[in-house]
Design a protein around this motif. Structure first.
Motif, PDB file in Angstrom:
ATOM      1  N   GLY A 144      54.437  22.011 109.628  1.00 24.48           N
ATOM      2  CA  GLY A 144      54.927  21.096 108.614  1.00 24.48           C
ATOM      3  C   GLY A 144      55.691  21.757 107.481  1.00 24.48           C
ATOM      4  O   GLY A 144      56.760  21.278 107.069  1.00 24.48           O
ATOM      5  N   GLU A 145      55.162  22.875 106.980  1.00 26.85           N
ATOM      6  CA  GLU A 145      55.823  23.532 105.851  1.00 26.85           C
ATOM      7  C   GLU A 145      57.188  24.071 106.255  1.00 26.85           C
ATOM      8  O   GLU A 145      58.193  23.876 105.536  1.00 26.85           O
ATOM      9  CB  GLU A 145      54.953  24.669 105.321  1.00 26.85           C
ATOM     10  CG  GLU A 145      55.548  25.357 104.096  1.00 26.85           C
ATOM     11  CD  GLU A 145      54.624  26.416 103.512  1.00 26.85           C
ATOM     12  OE1 GLU A 145      55.059  27.119 102.572  1.00 26.85           O
ATOM     13  OE2 GLU A 145      53.475  26.544 103.990  1.00 26.85           O
ATOM     14  N   ALA A 146      57.261  24.714 107.409  1.00 24.60           N
ATOM     15  CA  ALA A 146      58.528  25.278 107.869  1.00 24.60           C
ATOM     16  C   ALA A 146      59.542  24.181 108.159  1.00 24.60           C
ATOM     17  O   ALA A 146      60.735  24.304 107.828  1.00 24.60           O
ATOM     18  CB  ALA A 146      58.298  26.131 109.121  1.00 24.60           C
ATOM     19  N   ILE A 147      59.088  23.109 108.774  1.00 26.01           N
ATOM     20  CA  ILE A 147      59.989  21.994 109.059  1.00 26.01           C
ATOM     21  C   ILE A 147      60.492  21.374 107.764  1.00 26.01           C
ATOM     22  O   ILE A 147      61.672  21.031 107.632  1.00 26.01           O
ATOM     23  CB  ILE A 147      59.277  20.945 109.937  1.00 26.01           C
ATOM     24  CG1 ILE A 147      59.146  21.460 111.368  1.00 26.01           C
ATOM     25  CG2 ILE A 147      60.022  19.606 109.918  1.00 26.01           C
ATOM     26  CD1 ILE A 147      58.379  20.546 112.299  1.00 26.01           C
ATOM     27  N   GLY A 148      59.602  21.250 106.786  1.00 22.36           N
ATOM     28  CA  GLY A 148      59.996  20.678 105.505  1.00 22.36           C
ATOM     29  C   GLY A 148      61.069  21.496 104.812  1.00 22.36           C
ATOM     30  O   GLY A 148      62.039  20.942 104.271  1.00 22.36           O
ATOM     31  N   VAL A 149      60.906  22.814 104.843  1.00 16.45           N
ATOM     32  CA  VAL A 149      61.892  23.707 104.208  1.00 16.45           C
ATOM     33  C   VAL A 149      63.239  23.590 104.923  1.00 16.45           C
ATOM     34  O   VAL A 149      64.297  23.477 104.284  1.00 16.45           O
ATOM     35  CB  VAL A 149      61.391  25.155 104.216  1.00 16.45           C
ATOM     36  CG1 VAL A 149      62.497  26.110 103.770  1.00 16.45           C
ATOM     37  CG2 VAL A 149      60.173  25.295 103.303  1.00 16.45           C
ATOM     38  N   ALA A 150      63.208  23.634 106.249  1.00 18.16           N
ATOM     39  CA  ALA A 150      64.452  23.576 107.017  1.00 18.16           C
ATOM     40  C   ALA A 150      65.130  22.216 106.865  1.00 18.16           C
ATOM     41  O   ALA A 150      66.360  22.133 106.739  1.00 18.16           O
ATOM     42  CB  ALA A 150      64.164  23.864 108.489  1.00 18.16           C
ATOM     43  N   ALA A 151      64.338  21.146 106.872  1.00 20.90           N
ATOM     44  CA  ALA A 151      64.898  19.801 106.707  1.00 20.90           C
ATOM     45  C   ALA A 151      65.530  19.647 105.334  1.00 20.90           C
ATOM     46  O   ALA A 151      66.589  19.020 105.183  1.00 20.90           O
ATOM     47  CB  ALA A 151      63.815  18.754 106.920  1.00 20.90           C
ATOM     48  N   ALA A 152      64.905  20.231 104.312  1.00 21.28           N
ATOM     49  CA  ALA A 152      65.454  20.164 102.957  1.00 21.28           C
ATOM     50  C   ALA A 152      66.797  20.890 102.885  1.00 21.28           C
ATOM     51  O   ALA A 152      67.722  20.440 102.186  1.00 21.28           O
ATOM     52  CB  ALA A 152      64.472  20.776 101.965  1.00 21.28           C
ATOM     53  N   ALA A 153      66.924  21.991 103.604  1.00 17.56           N
ATOM     54  CA  ALA A 153      68.187  22.728 103.618  1.00 17.56           C
ATOM     55  C   ALA A 153      69.285  21.914 104.293  1.00 17.56           C
ATOM     56  O   ALA A 153      70.423  21.855 103.805  1.00 17.56           O
ATOM     57  CB  ALA A 153      67.997  24.070 104.334  1.00 17.56           C
ATOM     58  N   ILE A 154      68.953  21.278 105.407  1.00 15.53           N
ATOM     59  CA  ILE A 154      69.927  20.431 106.103  1.00 15.53           C
ATOM     60  C   ILE A 154      70.354  19.276 105.199  1.00 15.53           C
ATOM     61  O   ILE A 154      71.538  18.928 105.107  1.00 15.53           O
ATOM     62  CB  ILE A 154      69.331  19.891 107.423  1.00 15.53           C
ATOM     63  CG1 ILE A 154      69.043  21.046 108.385  1.00 15.53           C
ATOM     64  CG2 ILE A 154      70.282  18.878 108.072  1.00 15.53           C
ATOM     65  CD1 ILE A 154      68.244  20.634 109.610  1.00 15.53           C
ATOM     66  N   ALA A 155      69.382  18.684 104.517  1.00 14.86           N
ATOM     67  CA  ALA A 155      69.681  17.570 103.620  1.00 14.86           C
ATOM     68  C   ALA A 155      70.612  18.012 102.493  1.00 14.86           C
ATOM     69  O   ALA A 155      71.590  17.335 102.173  1.00 14.86           O
ATOM     70  CB  ALA A 155      68.385  17.000 103.048  1.00 14.86           C
ATOM     71  N   SER A 156      70.310  19.147 101.892  1.00 15.16           N
ATOM     72  CA  SER A 156      71.105  19.651 100.776  1.00 15.16           C
ATOM     73  C   SER A 156      72.550  19.925 101.194  1.00 15.16           C
ATOM     74  O   SER A 156      73.498  19.633 100.449  1.00 15.16           O
ATOM     75  CB  SER A 156      70.472  20.929 100.223  1.00 15.16           C
ATOM     76  OG  SER A 156      71.239  21.473  99.179  1.00 15.16           O
ATOM     77  N   GLU A 157      72.718  20.439 102.388  1.00 12.21           N
ATOM     78  CA  GLU A 157      74.064  20.770 102.878  1.00 12.21           C
ATOM     79  C   GLU A 157      74.898  19.529 103.174  1.00 12.21           C
ATOM     80  O   GLU A 157      76.131  19.600 103.229  1.00 12.21           O
ATOM     81  CB  GLU A 157      73.951  21.620 104.148  1.00 12.21           C
ATOM     82  CG  GLU A 157      73.370  23.006 103.918  1.00 12.21           C
ATOM     83  CD  GLU A 157      73.011  23.704 105.221  1.00 12.21           C
ATOM     84  OE1 GLU A 157      73.247  23.095 106.294  1.00 12.21           O
ATOM     85  OE2 GLU A 157      72.489  24.836 105.169  1.00 12.21           O
ATOM     86  N   ASN A 158      74.226  18.375 103.350  1.00  9.60           N
ATOM     87  CA  ASN A 158      74.941  17.175 103.779  1.00  9.60           C
ATOM     88  C   ASN A 158      74.804  16.000 102.816  1.00  9.60           C
ATOM     89  O   ASN A 158      75.131  14.863 103.171  1.00  9.60           O
ATOM     90  CB  ASN A 158      74.438  16.765 105.170  1.00  9.60           C
ATOM     91  CG  ASN A 158      74.813  17.749 106.245  1.00  9.60           C
ATOM     92  OD1 ASN A 158      75.914  17.718 106.772  1.00  9.60           O
ATOM     93  ND2 ASN A 158      73.887  18.647 106.576  1.00  9.60           N
ATOM     94  N   GLY A 159      74.335  16.282 101.592  1.00  4.70           N
ATOM     95  CA  GLY A 159      74.240  15.225 100.600  1.00  4.70           C
ATOM     96  C   GLY A 159      73.201  14.164 100.919  1.00  4.70           C
ATOM     97  O   GLY A 159      73.378  12.989 100.576  1.00  4.70           O
ATOM     98  N   LEU A 160      72.115  14.574 101.558  1.00  9.67           N
ATOM     99  CA  LEU A 160      71.056  13.652 101.949  1.00  9.67           C
ATOM    100  C   LEU A 160      69.769  13.996 101.205  1.00  9.67           C
ATOM    101  O   LEU A 160      69.718  14.947 100.423  1.00  9.67           O
ATOM    102  CB  LEU A 160      70.818  13.738 103.466  1.00  9.67           C
ATOM    103  CG  LEU A 160      72.048  13.479 104.347  1.00  9.67           C
ATOM    104  CD1 LEU A 160      71.722  13.780 105.807  1.00  9.67           C
ATOM    105  CD2 LEU A 160      72.525  12.038 104.205  1.00  9.67           C
ATOM    106  N   VAL A 161      68.730  13.213 101.437  1.00 10.82           N
ATOM    107  CA  VAL A 161      67.422  13.490 100.857  1.00 10.82           C
ATOM    108  C   VAL A 161      66.375  13.457 101.961  1.00 10.82           C
ATOM    109  O   VAL A 161      66.577  12.834 103.007  1.00 10.82           O
ATOM    110  CB  VAL A 161      67.052  12.480  99.747  1.00 10.82           C
ATOM    111  CG1 VAL A 161      67.981  12.605  98.565  1.00 10.82           C
ATOM    112  CG2 VAL A 161      67.065  11.053 100.282  1.00 10.82           C
TER     113      VAL A 161
END
Length: 246
Positions: A144-161
């Motif tokens: 969960g923690e690793a997925i959360g970090v990676a998902a946050a990075a993808i979101a940040s790169e694409n203007g998402l949350v």
């Protein structure tokens, strides 16, 4: 507040006697039990018919507000004739089927591709939605923690949350939250002028609790997760059904 410090809500009949009430209901963990995956749920018989009866009691002031896409909800429980909001409130439809607000936009292909790679890396389940995408890691909660970090990075790169829930991380467009759905419904008939009550079990439902409180109503937390914004508490899904008299 901790679930064991919140009192049970007054009976719905008592609240209705005091004035017009509008109900906003989460789906997973509130009306149905959490399952091992999004397609493994066990839906109570004749749920749409039960919704219609409850909506009639409330003169139409009933809405389903779910993290699931509306197409997914339709696939599991059939056609609905009540107001509903899917994809964490981004996709809003009134009881007559008309869209409330602007049409929600799907995620970009590169985001879906990045999430698919992330799901493969951690053995998660990728749920593709019309207006979002979620990674479910109930079978591997340690990721969960690793997925959360990676998902946050993808979101940040694409203007998402990122929306986090029980063993799930979902990417949505900014402004897609359940509080926004409550606020939008409360501006139109038959909801306008009533007291909103939001019932939900997960972190994403806190937005709904906050919106209901701001509009003169309150939230009801379901289950054992501590809530900072609910006023009342119901322990189990079956208690929600009993309180609603579904």
């Amino acid at each position: 507040m901790s679930f064991d410090t919140l009192p049970p809500p007054p009976p719905l009949s008592q609240l209705c006697e005091a004035g017009q009430v509008a109900l906003f209901l989460d789906f997973d963990g509130t009306l149905i039990e959490i399952a091992s995956g999004p397609d493994a749920i066990d839906v109570p018989d004749n749920l749409p018919d039960r919704f219609d009866i409850l909506a009639a009691r409330l003169e139409g002031r009933l809405a389903l507000v779910s993290g699931r896409g509306l197409d997914n909800i339709h696939r599991h429980i059939g056609a609905l004739t009540i107001a509903r909001a899917g994809s964490h409130g981004a996709d809003r439809v009134l009881a007559d089927g008309s869209v409330l607000g602007e049409h929600a936009q799907p995620l970009m292909p590169q985001v879906i591709e990045a999430l698919a790679d992330l799901a493969e890396e951690y053995g998660a389940l990728l749920e593709r939605k019309a207006h979002g995408a979620a990674l479910h890691y109930r079978s591997n909660p340690e990721s969960g923690e690793a997925i959360g970090v990676a998902a946050a990075a993808i979101a940040s790169e694409n203007g998402l949350v990122v929306k986090r829930g029980k063993c799930v991380a979902e990417l949505v467009r900014p402004g897609a939250d359940k509080g926004g759905a409550v606020a939008a419904f409360m501006k139109v008939a038959p909801f306008a002028g009533s007291t909103p009550i939001f019932i939900g079990d997960d972190v994403t439902d806190e937005d709904g609790f906050i919106a209901a409180e701001k509009l003169g109503g309150f939230g009801i937390a379901v289950g054992e997760r501590a809530s900072q914004n609910a006023r009342y508490h119901l322990p189990l899904v079956k208690d929600v059904h009993a309180w609603l008299n579904l």
